[in-house]
Scaffold this active site. Structure first.
Site, short mmCIF file in Angstrom:
data_model
loop_
_atom_site.label_atom_id
_atom_site.label_comp_id
_atom_site.label_asym_id
_atom_site.label_seq_id
_atom_site.Cartn_x
_atom_site.Cartn_y
_atom_site.Cartn_z
N SER B 13 3.29 0.94 -7.25
CA SER B 13 2.12 0.34 -7.80
C SER B 13 1.01 0.65 -6.98
CB SER B 13 2.43 -1.34 -7.81
OG SER B 13 2.19 -1.77 -6.26
N LEU B 15 -1.33 1.12 -3.22
CA LEU B 15 -1.46 0.31 -2.20
C LEU B 15 -2.23 -1.06 -2.66
CD1 LEU B 15 -1.04 0.34 0.66
CD2 LEU B 15 -3.11 1.46 1.26
N HIS B 16 -1.39 -1.80 -3.49
CA HIS B 16 -2.22 -3.13 -4.22
C HIS B 16 -1.07 -4.16 -3.68
CE1 HIS B 16 -3.29 -0.07 -7.51
NE2 HIS B 16 -4.51 -0.22 -6.63
N ALA B 17 -1.60 -5.41 -3.82
CA ALA B 17 -0.71 -6.63 -4.08
C ALA B 17 0.12 -6.67 -2.63
CB ALA B 17 -0.07 -6.57 -5.36
N PRO B 19 2.48 -4.17 -1.42
CA PRO B 19 2.33 -3.39 -0.53
C PRO B 19 1.13 -3.47 0.55
CG PRO B 19 2.92 -2.56 -2.59
CD PRO B 19 2.59 -3.89 -2.87
#
Lengths: 550, 91
Positions: B13, B15-17, B19
C-alpha cells in the site's frame, strides 16, 4: 413516549437505557496575557503528553483492531515536526490554541492534497487538535468509557475516538447522521447489534432514557410503555423463531421462486454453512489487494476451484477485478485522478491491463473444469454496449458459458435491451447505481438520503432492467445493499428481479419476508414503492400494504 | 559528507497507514536525526508521522534515507531493510 424515525442498517430489536455521546463543547478563546513564549510552549507540551498518555491508556483496554487506531493517533500527537510548527507559531506571537489549530491545519491540507486515501486520518487530526486545545485550556473532555451495564449508544456520528465505548455491554447504536453504507452500519453489522442511523433528534434524548430500538424498521421509541416493549420483543422473538424454522430455496407465499444468493469476499468457508442457492457476487479483488504483484495464475485457479467445490453444484458468479484509484492496487497505476469514483475503475482498467482480466478469466475457466462445475463471470463498471461486447467475447474465448455484466451506471440500464442481446444476465449493484444516478458520493454521509435504496427513481431503474430481462428471456439479479432489506426484497421481487444476493447473515430474514407474501402482493408493493415521491413514503406504503394483507 | 541509503518501498500500500507507523516508530527509537525523501525531492524528518504520510510515497518508489552522523549508519541499515519489506503483511 416519543417516536423517532431513522434508516435501519442492522436488524434486531432491543430495549435499553441510552448513553448519549455528547458533542464536544465549543472551546473558549485563548487569551495571551504574558509575552512568555517558554511557558506557553510548556503548556502545550504538557497537553500533548496528557492526550498521548490518555490514548495509550485507552489502547490497553480495547480489542486489537481498535487499539491500533488509538496507537496511530498517539503517534500523531507526539509528532516532533508538529511540535516544531507549534513552537514556531507561539514564537511568532500566536496564542497557544491558535498555534495548535493552525499547525494541525497545515498538515491537514498536505494530507487532503494527497487524496482520498487519507480521509480517515484527516478526521483524526481534527479530533486530536481539539483534544490538545481542550487540555491546554483545562476544558474537560466528555468522557468516553465503555458502559458496564447494557446500553444503547446514541451519538451525532461515531468518531474514531468513540470506538472505545463499544464494549460487550453495548446492545444497540443510534446515530443522528450517517447513511446505510457508512461507518456505523459496518461496525454494527460486524458486532451483530441492531442499529439505526440518520435519526434526527436522537441526540436530544437524556442519558438513561429507556429506548426501544428496531433495527429492522428504523423506528426508535423513547420512553416506551411496558406493553410496547413486551409486545415488540415478543414479536421480534416470534419472527426470529419463524425465520429460524424456514429453510431452502427462496420463494414467495404462492411458490414463485426468487433465488437467495450470498455475497462473498475471501471467506468461502462460510458457504458450506450457509443455506443459500449459490454465490451471486464473489469479489475477486480480495486476492489482488494488499500485495506487490498480481496473484499467479495457479494461485487464482486454486482459490476459484476451492470455492466451486464448496459451492457443491450451486451457482457461483465471479466478478472480475473491481479496482481503481479509489481501491488502489500495488501493481496497477492509473495515475492521479481528481475524482476516482468517475475515473478508471472496474472494467475500464481492462483497457490498460488487458492481461490481468484475461488471465483471470482463463483461471476461472480452468477452475471450472477442475471442479466439474459451472461458473458465471461478470464485469464491474461497464457503461456501453461496446464494453459489454468486448467482455463477452473475451470470456467466451476462454470457453466460459455464462457471462454477464454489473448494472452500476445508469447508461447501462438505459441500454438494457441491447446489453441483454449481447450477454446472459445483469446484476444490479444498487450502491453504485444510486451514487451515479443521484450524483451523490457514496462516502458522504450528508447525502445519505439520496443514497437510500428506497429512492423511487432508483427503483424505477431496477424495474427498467427487469422489464428488459423479461422481454429477452434473461435474468436480472440485485447484489447491493438493497437486497438485504427484507421489506425492499418484496419490492425487488415484485418488479421482476429473479435473484437476490446479500451478506450470508441477511438471508434468513429475506427468505421469511418473501415466504409471507404472494407474487401478486409483491407486485402491488412494487407499484406502491415506484409510485411514491420519496423513500419514507415508499417504505410506509409497503408497510401499510403488509398490514392489510397479513 | 552525509550518509545515505537508497531503497524501494516494499509495502504494497506504499508508505501509508500501518507501514508508515512501523517505520516512524523505528526511526524514533534511534537518537540520530534521520531524514527521508525522494531522490529528487525535499527530505523530511523520519520520526514525523505527519511528514512521512505527507510524502505520499507509493509501492515500489525509491526513497533516500540520510543522516549526518557516522554513528547513525547502523540505524540507516536497519531502517532501509524495514522499508524494503512488505509491512502490510505483518500482523
Amino acid at each position: 413516549m416519543r417516536e423517532l424515525q431513522g434508516v435501519a442498517v442492522s436488524p434486531g430489536s432491543v430495549a435499553a437505557p441510552v448513553l448519549v455521546l455528547r458533542k464536544r463543547p465549543a472551546l473558549p478563546p485563548d487569551v495571551r496575557t504574558d509575552a512568555d513564549a517558554a511557558s506557553a510552549v510548556g503548556d502545550v507540551e504538557r497537553a500533548i503528553a496528557s492526550v498521548a498518555a490518555h490514548l495509550e491508556a485507552q489502547a490497553q483496554e480495547v480489542s486489537h483492531d481498535i487499539a491500533a487506531v488509538l496507537q496511530a493517533q498517539a503517534l500523531i500527537v507526539g509528532d516532533p515536526t508538529l511540535l516544531d510548527a507549534i513552537k514556531r507559531r507561539i514564537g511568532d506571537g500566536s496564542t497557544r490554541t491558535d498555534a495548535v489549530e493552525d499547525s494541525f491545519s497545515e498538515f491537514r491540507e498536505q494530507l487532503a492534497a494527497a487524496g482520498p486515501y487519507f480521509a480517515d486520518r484527516i478526521e483524526d487530526l481534527d479530533d486530536l487538535s481539539y483534544r490538545i486545545r481542550a487540555s491546554v485550556l483545562g476544558v474537560a473532555m466528555p468522557s468516553r468509557v465503555a458502559p458496564r451495564s447494557p446500553r444503547i449508544i446514541v451519538a451525532d456520528e461515531l468518531a474514531p475516538a468513540d470506538l472505545v465505548v463499544l464494549g460487550p455491554s453495548v446492545v444497540g447504536l443510534v446515530t443522528q447522521r450517517g447513511g446505510a453504507t457508512g461507518h456505523t452500519a459496518i461496525v454494527a453489522k460486524s458486532l451483530g447489534i441492531p442499529a439505526v442511523v440518520g435519526c434526527a433528534g436522537a441526540c436530544e434524548l437524556a442519558d438513561d432514557t429507556v429506548v426501544l430500538l428496531d433495527g429492522g424498521t428504523g423506528v426508535v421509541v423513547a420512553a416506551p410503555t411496558r406493553e410496547q416493549v413486551d409486545e415488540h420483543l415478543a414479536a421480534d422473538a416470534a419472527s426470529k423463531a419463524r425465520i429460524g424454522a424456514l429453510a431452502g430455496p427462496g420463494r414467495t407465499a404462492d411458490g414463485t421462486p426468487v433465488a437467495l444468493l450470498a455475497n462473498l469476499g475471501g471467506d468461502h468457508d462460510v458457504l458450506a454453512a450457509t443455506d443459500c442457492e449459490g454465490v451471486g457476487l464473489f469479489r475477486t479483488e480480495f486476492l489482488f489487494l494488499d500485495r506487490d504483484d498480481a496473484p499467479s495464475f495457479d494461485e487464482q485457479v486454486e482459490v476459484y476451484s476451492a470455492l466451486l467445490r464448496s459451492a457443491a453444484g450451486r451457482r457461483v458468479v465471479f466478478r472480475t477485478l473491481d479496482a481503481g484509484s479509489d481501491k488502489p492496487l500495488g501493481f496497477v497505476d492509473v495515475g492521479h485522478e481528481p475524482n476516482p469514483a468517475l475515473g478508471v475503475r472496474g472494467y475500464r482498467i481492462a483497457a490498460h491491463y488487458q492481461e490481468l482480466v484475461d488471465e483471470q478469466l482463463r483461471a476461472v475457466a480452468t477452475a471450472e473444469q477442475l471442479a466439474g462445475a459451472t461458473a458465471a463471470v461478470m464485469a464491474p463498471m461497464v457503461a456501453t454496449v461496446a464494453e459489454v461486447r468486448s467482455f463477452v467475447a473475451q470470456a467466451r474465448a476462454h470457453g466460459l458459458r455464462e457471462v454477464g455484466v454489473m448494472a452500476e451506471v445508469p447508461a447501462l440500464v438505459l441500454s438494457a435491451d441491447r446489453v441483454l442481446a449481447e450477454c446472459d444476465f445483469l446484476s444490479i449493484g444498487t450502491n453504485d447505481l444510486a451514487q451515479y444516478t443521484f450524483a451523490a458520493d457514496r462516502q458522504l454521509d450528508e447525502l445519505a438520503v439520496l443514497l437510500d435504496p428506497w429512492q423511487p427513481a432508483l427503483l424505477r431503474l431496477v424495474s427498467m432492467a427487469a422489464e428488459a430481462a423479461k422481454r429477452s428471456g434473461k435474468s436480472v439479479s440485485v447484489c447491493g445493499e438493497a437486497a438485504s432489506d427484507p421489506l425492499l426484497a418484496l419490492v425487488l421481487a415484485g418488479v421482476g428481479v429473479s435473484s437476490l444476493s446479500m451478506a450470508p447473515v441477511s438471508i434468513p430474514a429475506v427468505r421469511a419476508a418473501l415466504f409471507e407474501l404472494t407474487m401478486t402482493g409483491c407486485q402491488q408493493a412494487a407499484q406502491i414503492a415506484l409510485g411514491a415521491e420519496e423513500p419514507a413514503a415508499a417504505r410506509a406504503g409497503v408497510r401499510a400494504l403488509l398490514k392489510i394483507d397479513g | 559528507m552525509p550518509f545515505e541509503r537508497r531503497v524501494q518501498v516494499g509495502s504494497s500500500s506504499g508508505l501509508h497507514a500501518r507501514p508508515a507507523a512501523a517505520f516512524v516508530r523505528a526511526a524514533a527509537a534511534h537518537p540520530h536525526r534521520i531524514t527521508i525523501g525522494r531522490p529528487d525531492g525535499p527530505a523530511v524528518v523520519a520520526s514525523s508521522i505527519l511528514s512521512v504520510l505527507g510524502l505520499h510515497v507509493g509501492y515500489g518508489e525509491e526513497v533516500v534515507l540520510t543522516a549526518e552522523d557516522e554513528l547513525a549508519v547502523g540505524a540507516l541499515d536497519e531502517l532501509s531493510a524495514l522499508l524494503g519489506q512488505d509491512l502490510d503483511r505483518e500482523d
